[in-house]
Design an enzyme around this catalytic site. Sequence first.
Site, PDB file in Angstrom:
ATOM      1  N   HIS A  79      52.687  40.777  36.994  1.00  0.00           N
ATOM      2  CA  HIS A  79      51.597  40.459  36.067  1.00  0.00           C
ATOM      3  C   HIS A  79      51.069  41.708  35.363  1.00  0.00           C
ATOM      4  O   HIS A  79      50.424  41.603  34.315  1.00  0.00           O
ATOM      5  CB  HIS A  79      50.471  39.685  36.772  1.00  0.00           C
ATOM      6  CG  HIS A  79      49.556  40.488  37.638  1.00  0.00           C
ATOM      7  ND1 HIS A  79      49.696  40.564  39.012  1.00  0.00           N
ATOM      8  CD2 HIS A  79      48.463  41.240  37.345  1.00  0.00           C
ATOM      9  CE1 HIS A  79      48.732  41.304  39.514  1.00  0.00           C
ATOM     10  NE2 HIS A  79      47.976  41.730  38.519  1.00  0.00           N
ATOM     11  N   ASP A 217      55.601  38.907  42.855  1.00  0.00           N
ATOM     12  CA  ASP A 217      54.825  39.615  41.835  1.00  0.00           C
ATOM     13  C   ASP A 217      55.185  41.104  41.847  1.00  0.00           C
ATOM     14  O   ASP A 217      54.406  41.952  42.300  1.00  0.00           O
ATOM     15  CB  ASP A 217      53.337  39.412  42.086  1.00  0.00           C
ATOM     16  CG  ASP A 217      52.493  39.681  40.852  1.00  0.00           C
ATOM     17  OD1 ASP A 217      53.025  40.294  39.903  1.00  0.00           O
ATOM     18  OD2 ASP A 217      51.312  39.293  40.837  1.00  0.00           O
ATOM     19  N   ASN A 644      43.613  47.527  41.431  1.00  0.00           N
ATOM     20  CA  ASN A 644      44.536  47.817  42.516  1.00  0.00           C
ATOM     21  C   ASN A 644      45.872  47.097  42.336  1.00  0.00           C
ATOM     22  O   ASN A 644      46.847  47.434  43.022  1.00  0.00           O
ATOM     23  CB  ASN A 644      43.945  47.403  43.867  1.00  0.00           C
ATOM     24  CG  ASN A 644      43.155  48.496  44.536  1.00  0.00           C
ATOM     25  OD1 ASN A 644      41.996  48.311  44.884  1.00  0.00           O
ATOM     26  ND2 ASN A 644      43.774  49.650  44.728  1.00  0.00           N
ATOM     27  N   SER A 645      45.926  46.120  41.450  1.00  0.00           N
ATOM     28  CA  SER A 645      47.179  45.399  41.235  1.00  0.00           C
ATOM     29  C   SER A 645      48.315  46.386  40.987  1.00  0.00           C
ATOM     30  O   SER A 645      48.191  47.299  40.164  1.00  0.00           O
ATOM     31  CB  SER A 645      47.056  44.464  40.031  1.00  0.00           C
ATOM     32  OG  SER A 645      46.226  43.380  40.326  1.00  0.00           O
ATOM     33  N   ASP A 662      46.932  40.626  44.823  1.00  0.00           N
ATOM     34  CA  ASP A 662      45.865  39.635  44.732  1.00  0.00           C
ATOM     35  C   ASP A 662      44.932  39.770  45.920  1.00  0.00           C
ATOM     36  O   ASP A 662      45.183  40.524  46.862  1.00  0.00           O
ATOM     37  CB  ASP A 662      46.471  38.226  44.700  1.00  0.00           C
ATOM     38  CG  ASP A 662      45.689  37.265  43.822  1.00  0.00           C
ATOM     39  OD1 ASP A 662      44.557  37.600  43.442  1.00  0.00           O
ATOM     40  OD2 ASP A 662      46.209  36.178  43.506  1.00  0.00           O
TER      41      ASP A 662
END
Length: 711
Positions: A79, A217, A644-645, A662
């Site tokens: 993402h 992800d 932090n993603s 997440d």
Amino acid sequence: MWTALLAAVLAPSIASADEGMWLPEQLPQRAVELRRLGLTLDADALGDPKGQPLGSIVTLGFCSASFVSPDGLIATNHHCVSGYLQYLSDAENDRNRDGFLAASRADEQWVGPGSEVQVVDKITDVTLEVVKGVRRRTRDRTRERIVSLNQKTLVADCERDRPDVRCQVASYWGGAEYRLIEKRRLRDVRLVYAPPESVGSYGGEIDNWMWPRHSGDFAFLRVYVAPDGSAAEHSADNVPYQPPRHLEINPEGANPGDFVMVAGYPGSTYRFRRARDLRFARDVRYPFRIELQRQIIDILQGHADADPEAKARLSSSIGQLENSLKYSQGMLDGFSKGPVLADKVAAEESLMDWVEADPRRARRYGPAFAELDQIADEDERLYRGEAVVGWLLQIDLLRAAYTAWRLAGEADKPDLLRDRGYQDRDRERHARRMERMDKSLWLPSDRDALVLLLNRVMELPEEQRPTPVVELVTAWGGVEAAVAKLHDQPALAQTEARLALLDQSRDALAESDDPWVQLARALDAWSAPLRARDKQRAGSMLRLRPAYIEALRKQSGDDLYPDANGTLRVTVGNVKGYEPADGLWATPQTTVRGLAAKAGDWPFDAPERLLEASQTSADSRWVDADLGDVPVNFLTTLDTTGGNSGSATLDSQGRLVGLIFDGNYEAMSADWLFNPVLTRSIHVDIRYILWTLESVEEADWVLDELGVAAP
């Protein structure tokens, strides 16, 4: 459950060991605690931003990432690259939908102008330099002017004759301390691999922020530089960057009970805000944001559903808005289901009792608390008008015109006296954003969003409305007529026209008959006085916020971490499940077997090749013996937030075992108040990443580069 949380709030010295987004410089002094928790690295290594592992950690400017090979390969979240995928997409090649795998380095795709990776070189305490010239009786507006000038001077000196260096002065503890952060800019970023959307965001918004989760992800980028090793704009002559540090892969991943840590760039938390700030957010900010987000998502999604080209251009924006919407809704649910506000009130009352118990403390801190209330009254009164205008400025062509108008207005001042964001150092960033707009601009959806937002402007109470905008829209014949005028073959839909704005003087722009420029001028006529007010307010907060934070720190008697502010942090914890509701226990790992069991209609439409590979996943070399299958995602007690993603999840030796992507829905309100019982972070397991590359994509060359030998 909630009793434990209240104890943690009222007595910070006994708060959970998992809480805290720590500055690297704070970690060596916590060596004993870190060893007790399971760290086997020397804690001093975590205090060195250029050492291992922190020297491998980078920022994309909006997400975190890390070097994972000696040739500049970078791991981050799927993402986090959605905007890059959108840039590379059109109706025939939707990279968000289909993903991308380079067949070799020669096939890696440049992700567009303005993309860059930043690597920290140095962090220096510059508190004394920033506050130099400020005295106890300095007026607030003068205080802001002095501090701002000192900060900009430090940045200018840091960047002088170093075009490949980007510097910032970051504020901590409400302005009590400052750090000068020097980062290298690496500006040729290319896409190596991103899985299809049906892998990278498996489960879509149904599973977003939820557990159990089965999301792949992750994605890989590579940074390129000039042949002499210097940073350079994108060029076919560039070569892969060779970072001084990169992370080692631990192919055994992370398992229940293991010590883990995350190093990255968390965006914002509000742990040290006051109870009234939380109450206003609960009652006004989040509900207002949710209402507008839903309306704008409906507009964008309607256009995406009707036209493949619109879908390719809008998919990243839709995903970001949907994610933000669910975050906002989860925050409200967290406030309503748990005693977050009550606990915040209790903590603040405890602080006030501590202050008033000593006359010296009462004299030192009491007036600051009263002034903070006065400022909050004004902010709350004007919030809705400023919020609507903030959304209005997300309309692409208006933002372009407004940026050019502001740049031209600041150009007559000496560079160090210009407003932040409108100095000479900012022009390149604005130009690159205007170039990228070609890949995201979809005029029909912008038109509908503009109708929505201008109507909201016209409905504002008189004291909040931007009167010059209202008068201009009225003169044009109302909202529908104004929007028709703005969208009648707009010149700014062309890149060349947008870039040309940046070279125009304020006088030339003032005479422009382009309706977008006229609207931008009207908007600035309203916002200019507010900027003056904001500077006065900022000066007041520079005096008041440090006093409030100082009282908190002295009351707790503990070494606190500062709120997240987009700078490098480390948080520690372990792999652990949680109790989401009475009678339920969420185990901390999911598997490929569970992923396949979910498969079906969108958004659980896993690719056929993945489902085929899943039939033999139990025989894979990446299988977990206890699970009898390949792990997909895992839970930890780590304290993380947005930004932090893409952060590297590291084991006790600093090796890569996963990527955080997440948090859990039940603990959204942890941004305001950490809850050690409920707060969990969600990570993709390195074993699922390796399994996908090997068994689904047959990307052996990427595996080789990661240091994972073929079987």
